[in-house]
Design an enzyme around this catalytic site. Sequence first.
Site, PDB file in Angstrom:
ATOM      1  N   LYS A  12       8.030  25.588 -75.353  1.00  0.00           N
ATOM      2  CA  LYS A  12       8.199  24.779 -76.465  1.00  0.00           C
ATOM      3  C   LYS A  12       9.766  24.312 -76.504  1.00  0.00           C
ATOM      4  CE  LYS A  12       4.961  26.315 -79.869  1.00  0.00           C
ATOM      5  NZ  LYS A  12       3.949  25.269 -79.244  1.00  0.00           N
ATOM      6  N   THR A  34       0.443  18.932 -81.147  1.00  0.00           N
ATOM      7  CA  THR A  34      -0.162  20.093 -82.041  1.00  0.00           C
ATOM      8  C   THR A  34       0.874  20.505 -82.886  1.00  0.00           C
ATOM      9  OG1 THR A  34       0.371  21.335 -79.703  1.00  0.00           O
ATOM     10  CG2 THR A  34      -1.743  20.781 -80.053  1.00  0.00           C
ATOM     11  N   THR A  36       2.940  23.011 -84.139  1.00  0.00           N
ATOM     12  CA  THR A  36       4.589  23.713 -84.111  1.00  0.00           C
ATOM     13  C   THR A  36       5.267  22.846 -83.160  1.00  0.00           C
ATOM     14  OG1 THR A  36       3.352  25.948 -84.467  1.00  0.00           O
ATOM     15  CG2 THR A  36       5.631  26.053 -83.712  1.00  0.00           C
ATOM     16  N   THR A  37       4.657  22.577 -81.992  1.00  0.00           N
ATOM     17  CA  THR A  37       5.504  21.754 -81.066  1.00  0.00           C
ATOM     18  C   THR A  37       5.768  20.437 -81.889  1.00  0.00           C
ATOM     19  OG1 THR A  37       3.982  22.434 -79.209  1.00  0.00           O
ATOM     20  CG2 THR A  37       5.242  20.327 -78.883  1.00  0.00           C
ATOM     21  N   SER A  54      -2.125  23.697 -84.881  1.00  0.00           N
ATOM     22  CA  SER A  54      -1.736  24.654 -83.908  1.00  0.00           C
ATOM     23  C   SER A  54      -2.708  24.703 -82.518  1.00  0.00           C
ATOM     24  CB  SER A  54      -1.276  25.752 -84.263  1.00  0.00           C
ATOM     25  OG  SER A  54      -0.659  26.608 -83.338  1.00  0.00           O
ATOM     26  N   GLY A  55      -2.347  24.660 -81.314  1.00  0.00           N
ATOM     27  CA  GLY A  55      -3.423  24.793 -80.410  1.00  0.00           C
ATOM     28  C   GLY A  55      -4.693  25.728 -80.535  1.00  0.00           C
ATOM     29  N   ASP A  60      -5.725  21.283 -79.895  1.00  0.00           N
ATOM     30  CA  ASP A  60      -5.993  21.072 -78.514  1.00  0.00           C
ATOM     31  C   ASP A  60      -7.266  19.871 -78.388  1.00  0.00           C
ATOM     32  OD1 ASP A  60      -3.774  22.311 -77.285  1.00  0.00           O
ATOM     33  OD2 ASP A  60      -5.051  24.062 -76.845  1.00  0.00           O
ATOM     34  N   HIS A  87      -6.849  30.704 -76.155  1.00  0.00           N
ATOM     35  CA  HIS A  87      -7.636  29.514 -76.594  1.00  0.00           C
ATOM     36  C   HIS A  87      -7.617  28.659 -75.001  1.00  0.00           C
ATOM     37  CE1 HIS A  87      -3.283  28.153 -76.878  1.00  0.00           C
ATOM     38  NE2 HIS A  87      -3.834  26.916 -76.848  1.00  0.00           N
TER      39      HIS A  87
END
EC number: 4.2.3.3
Length: 131
Positions: A12, A34, A36-37, A54-55, A60, A87
């Site tokens: 990140k 996504t 948090t990114t 989030s992923g 994703d 994941h």
Amino acid sequence: MKIALIAHDKKKNDMVSFAYAYKPIFEQHELFATGTTGLRIMEATGLVITRYQSGPLGGDQEIGAMIAKNDLDMVIFFRDPLTAQPHEPDVNALLRLCDVYAIPLATNMASAEMLMHALERGDLDYRKLRK
């Protein structure tokens, strides 16, 4: 163009630095990320980003759905190849969709820089014809 930005936890900081460095180019495009990114990039750069989950919570897959609908033009995904991801099947599905639908994909900073320079030169404008 519509660009997705994704980064595993240990990548990140690299993604935030990358987005900051290429902010003038990113400002000309529609960005997705996504959770948090996207939040970290927005806080550091002020870029406008549509954020998904989030992923590990399905982000994703949400970006994968955009690819399947021909609603995304490029993916920059800074992956951490040294850490197992819970994941991983979702990650593999996203990468597979990029291949199936011929979406330009960068999975590290070196390839991402090449895509950004191609984007700046107009080398990816063929994507506009596919719509």
